[in-house]
Design a protein around this motif. Sequence first.
Motif, PDB file in Angstrom:
ATOM      1  N   GLN A   1     -16.713   2.068  11.572  1.00  0.00           N
ATOM      2  CA  GLN A   1     -15.684   2.178  12.624  1.00  0.00           C
ATOM      3  C   GLN A   1     -14.810   0.915  12.591  1.00  0.00           C
ATOM      4  OE1 GLN A   1     -17.942   2.551  16.225  1.00  0.00           O
ATOM      5  NE2 GLN A   1     -17.552   4.682  16.333  1.00  0.00           N
ATOM      6  N   ALA A   2     -15.318  -0.101  12.111  1.00  0.00           N
ATOM      7  CA  ALA A   2     -14.390  -1.420  11.822  1.00  0.00           C
ATOM      8  C   ALA A   2     -13.960  -1.306  10.735  1.00  0.00           C
ATOM      9  CB  ALA A   2     -15.487  -2.587  12.046  1.00  0.00           C
ATOM     10  N   LEU A   3     -14.496  -1.022   9.575  1.00  0.00           N
ATOM     11  CA  LEU A   3     -13.874  -0.723   8.345  1.00  0.00           C
ATOM     12  C   LEU A   3     -12.554   0.222   8.499  1.00  0.00           C
ATOM     13  CD1 LEU A   3     -13.432  -0.907   5.175  1.00  0.00           C
ATOM     14  CD2 LEU A   3     -15.208   0.744   4.828  1.00  0.00           C
ATOM     15  N   GLU A   4     -12.780   1.523   9.052  1.00  0.00           N
ATOM     16  CA  GLU A   4     -11.760   2.462   9.262  1.00  0.00           C
ATOM     17  C   GLU A   4     -10.644   1.723   9.977  1.00  0.00           C
ATOM     18  OE1 GLU A   4     -14.344   6.502   8.955  1.00  0.00           O
ATOM     19  OE2 GLU A   4     -14.198   5.420  10.700  1.00  0.00           O
ATOM     20  N   SER A   5     -10.730   1.061  10.897  1.00  0.00           N
ATOM     21  CA  SER A   5      -9.765   0.396  11.769  1.00  0.00           C
ATOM     22  C   SER A   5      -9.188  -0.531  10.812  1.00  0.00           C
ATOM     23  CB  SER A   5     -10.415  -0.511  12.898  1.00  0.00           C
ATOM     24  OG  SER A   5      -9.406  -1.094  13.788  1.00  0.00           O
ATOM     25  N   ASP A   6      -9.781  -1.275  10.164  1.00  0.00           N
ATOM     26  CA  ASP A   6      -8.997  -2.547   9.080  1.00  0.00           C
ATOM     27  C   ASP A   6      -8.269  -1.874   8.028  1.00  0.00           C
ATOM     28  OD1 ASP A   6     -10.365  -4.405  10.573  1.00  0.00           O
ATOM     29  OD2 ASP A   6     -12.130  -5.011   9.132  1.00  0.00           O
ATOM     30  N   ILE A   7      -8.737  -0.550   7.712  1.00  0.00           N
ATOM     31  CA  ILE A   7      -8.061   0.162   6.409  1.00  0.00           C
ATOM     32  C   ILE A   7      -6.734   0.492   7.058  1.00  0.00           C
ATOM     33  CG2 ILE A   7      -7.743   2.019   5.015  1.00  0.00           C
ATOM     34  CD1 ILE A   7     -10.933   1.926   4.736  1.00  0.00           C
ATOM     35  N   ALA A   8      -6.775   1.100   8.344  1.00  0.00           N
ATOM     36  CA  ALA A   8      -5.555   1.570   9.087  1.00  0.00           C
ATOM     37  C   ALA A   8      -4.643   0.444   9.386  1.00  0.00           C
ATOM     38  CB  ALA A   8      -5.919   2.294  10.211  1.00  0.00           C
ATOM     39  N   GLU A   9      -5.078  -0.483   9.731  1.00  0.00           N
ATOM     40  CA  GLU A   9      -4.251  -1.656  10.019  1.00  0.00           C
ATOM     41  C   GLU A   9      -3.518  -2.396   8.849  1.00  0.00           C
ATOM     42  OE1 GLU A   9      -4.436  -6.373  12.233  1.00  0.00           O
ATOM     43  OE2 GLU A   9      -6.274  -4.774  11.974  1.00  0.00           O
ATOM     44  N   PHE A  10      -4.325  -2.547   7.787  1.00  0.00           N
ATOM     45  CA  PHE A  10      -3.637  -3.190   6.509  1.00  0.00           C
ATOM     46  C   PHE A  10      -2.668  -2.376   5.850  1.00  0.00           C
ATOM     47  CE2 PHE A  10      -4.123  -3.258   1.820  1.00  0.00           C
ATOM     48  CZ  PHE A  10      -3.826  -4.436   1.552  1.00  0.00           C
ATOM     49  N   LEU A  11      -2.808  -0.779   6.094  1.00  0.00           N
ATOM     50  CA  LEU A  11      -1.696   0.051   5.503  1.00  0.00           C
ATOM     51  C   LEU A  11      -0.610   0.437   6.462  1.00  0.00           C
ATOM     52  CD1 LEU A  11      -4.090   1.902   3.189  1.00  0.00           C
ATOM     53  CD2 LEU A  11      -2.400   0.397   2.450  1.00  0.00           C
ATOM     54  N   GLY A  12      -0.639  -0.039   7.752  1.00  0.00           N
ATOM     55  CA  GLY A  12       0.167   0.149   8.820  1.00  0.00           C
ATOM     56  C   GLY A  12       0.155   1.952   9.155  1.00  0.00           C
ATOM     57  N   ALA A  13      -1.206   2.115   9.276  1.00  0.00           N
ATOM     58  CA  ALA A  13      -1.349   3.685   9.721  1.00  0.00           C
ATOM     59  C   ALA A  13      -1.962   3.672  11.025  1.00  0.00           C
ATOM     60  CB  ALA A  13      -2.273   4.326   8.608  1.00  0.00           C
TER      61      ALA A  13
ATOM     62  N   ARG B   1       1.757  -7.155  -1.307  1.00  0.00           N
ATOM     63  CA  ARG B   1       0.454  -7.343  -0.384  1.00  0.00           C
ATOM     64  C   ARG B   1      -0.537  -6.528  -0.899  1.00  0.00           C
ATOM     65  NH1 ARG B   1       2.224  -6.410   5.674  1.00  0.00           N
ATOM     66  NH2 ARG B   1      -0.065  -6.862   5.728  1.00  0.00           N
ATOM     67  N   GLY B   2      -0.327  -5.953  -1.873  1.00  0.00           N
ATOM     68  CA  GLY B   2      -1.317  -4.855  -2.709  1.00  0.00           C
ATOM     69  C   GLY B   2      -1.520  -3.636  -1.932  1.00  0.00           C
ATOM     70  N   ARG B   3      -0.511  -3.284  -1.438  1.00  0.00           N
ATOM     71  CA  ARG B   3      -0.501  -2.046  -0.343  1.00  0.00           C
ATOM     72  C   ARG B   3       0.075  -0.848  -1.281  1.00  0.00           C
ATOM     73  NH1 ARG B   3       1.444  -2.618   5.308  1.00  0.00           N
ATOM     74  NH2 ARG B   3       3.389  -3.241   4.013  1.00  0.00           N
ATOM     75  N   GLY B   4       0.179  -0.665  -2.621  1.00  0.00           N
ATOM     76  CA  GLY B   4       0.638   0.113  -3.372  1.00  0.00           C
ATOM     77  C   GLY B   4       1.998   0.759  -2.930  1.00  0.00           C
ATOM     78  N   CYS B   5       2.030   2.201  -2.372  1.00  0.00           N
ATOM     79  CA  CYS B   5       3.420   2.843  -2.122  1.00  0.00           C
ATOM     80  C   CYS B   5       3.739   2.193  -0.835  1.00  0.00           C
ATOM     81  CB  CYS B   5       3.383   4.209  -2.180  1.00  0.00           C
ATOM     82  SG  CYS B   5       2.305   5.122  -0.854  1.00  0.00           S
TER      83      CYS B   5
ATOM     84  N   LEU C   1       4.588   5.661   4.678  1.00  0.00           N
ATOM     85  CA  LEU C   1       3.495   6.420   4.603  1.00  0.00           C
ATOM     86  C   LEU C   1       3.765   7.767   4.319  1.00  0.00           C
ATOM     87  CD1 LEU C   1       1.072   4.822   7.145  1.00  0.00           C
ATOM     88  CD2 LEU C   1       0.544   4.877   4.430  1.00  0.00           C
ATOM     89  N   PRO C   2       3.295   8.288   3.103  1.00  0.00           N
ATOM     90  CA  PRO C   2       3.149   9.717   3.098  1.00  0.00           C
ATOM     91  C   PRO C   2       2.424  10.474   4.249  1.00  0.00           C
ATOM     92  CG  PRO C   2       1.749   8.826   1.651  1.00  0.00           C
ATOM     93  CD  PRO C   2       2.483   8.030   2.228  1.00  0.00           C
TER      94      PRO C   2
ATOM     95  N   GLY D   1     -14.075   5.988  -0.798  1.00  0.00           N
ATOM     96  CA  GLY D   1     -12.703   6.411  -0.688  1.00  0.00           C
ATOM     97  C   GLY D   1     -12.097   6.599   0.721  1.00  0.00           C
ATOM     98  N   PHE D   2     -11.114   6.489   0.949  1.00  0.00           N
ATOM     99  CA  PHE D   2     -10.396   6.960   2.069  1.00  0.00           C
ATOM    100  C   PHE D   2      -9.241   7.487   2.438  1.00  0.00           C
ATOM    101  CE2 PHE D   2      -9.200   2.659   0.513  1.00  0.00           C
ATOM    102  CZ  PHE D   2      -7.885   2.739   0.855  1.00  0.00           C
ATOM    103  N   VAL D   3      -8.819   8.021   3.588  1.00  0.00           N
ATOM    104  CA  VAL D   3      -7.520   8.596   3.656  1.00  0.00           C
ATOM    105  C   VAL D   3      -6.857   7.884   5.079  1.00  0.00           C
ATOM    106  CG1 VAL D   3      -6.431  10.959   4.545  1.00  0.00           C
ATOM    107  CG2 VAL D   3      -8.524  10.894   2.998  1.00  0.00           C
ATOM    108  N   VAL D   4      -5.975   7.724   4.953  1.00  0.00           N
ATOM    109  CA  VAL D   4      -5.075   7.152   6.112  1.00  0.00           C
ATOM    110  C   VAL D   4      -3.953   8.090   6.316  1.00  0.00           C
ATOM    111  CG1 VAL D   4      -5.441   4.638   5.509  1.00  0.00           C
ATOM    112  CG2 VAL D   4      -3.341   5.863   4.954  1.00  0.00           C
TER     113      VAL D   4
END
Length: 346
Positions: A47-59, A175-179, A186-187, A203-206
């Motif tokens: 859960q912490a990882l999924e929260s971090d991924i979303a925060e990093f990518l602004g999702a 920042r290494g956040r791709g698109c 975000l798409p 792998g992950f989906v945001v």
Amino acid sequence: MLLFASSNYLGLATDQRVIAAAQKAAKEYGAGSGGSRLTTGTQQLHQALESDIAEFLGAEDSIFFATGYQANLSTIAAVAGPDTLIISDELNHASIIDGARLAKAQVAVFPHGNLHELEQLLASRVQPHTLIVSDGLFSMHSTYADVAGIQSLATRYQAWTMIDDAHAIGTVGKRGRGCVDLYGFLPDLLIGTASKALGAEGGFVVARQPIIHYLRNRARSYIFSTAPSPITVASVRAALHIVRDHPELVHQLQNNARFLSTVLTEAGLLSRPLDTPIIPVPIGHSAQALAVSEKLRDAGFFAPAIRYPTVKEEEAIIRITVMATHRTEQLRRLADELISILRSPR
């Protein structure tokens, strides 16, 4: 032997901070997760990882899968069906192609990067639902999708967008956040992987929270696979924090790619300098590409020949991947050797 074929772009697979996080997780949680995500497999780390991924990518939210392949496969199969038209770039990854087949959707393929053809397909469709799918950074050609153009067409024709940014997360943008860095939005569905720049696996989906909630209850590889181990999850989280907190590592990778590709461009081997870690050097015939790769190996460089069916016939390449940990003199030595090989009589 110098490695120029790894997707461990930032060198994080052997970073001591990542290794330490994996060791700590193994001691605290054990080697395995003990179940699927919807039974006993979800732990605080997940859960912490999924929260971090979303925060990093602004999702709003994210969902983490055991592999990037599973993320693409299950996401497409979950959101699309027989009443959906999937419009796919011709160079998309195999996991996207397989996901479309699994969804039993109608599929239309447009020539690589050709937005005019994409619009023609959108304008002539008869299905009530449409999903446009594209890689972000294409792994064999080092071209980047016109995500803004794709999104504009999707908005006009009321379609969803899905971008697989596996090779761009951690490598592309300030920042290494791709698109997200390149285009500022975000798409509908953004796919990423932890097996490349983040140096681990998964792998992950945001996406928006309702979409992620839907995937948690409909994505079959998420539901029916054992959850990623605490060791994996802790490694990914540590690597993500390094990328988030140290963008200079991403900049070093981009500088290395720009340096090597500039030298090769000046020698006439490339058409333009690149700032992505994938540097495809056109060769042509498969046999010649294999011979060049073997000569590089003899000289102490591992850079593989990529040939049909991975690329089109007579379009074989030497696929060089640069890492942030490569030194300038190593890049120069590789360039000098490759230039010498390709300029010598055959």
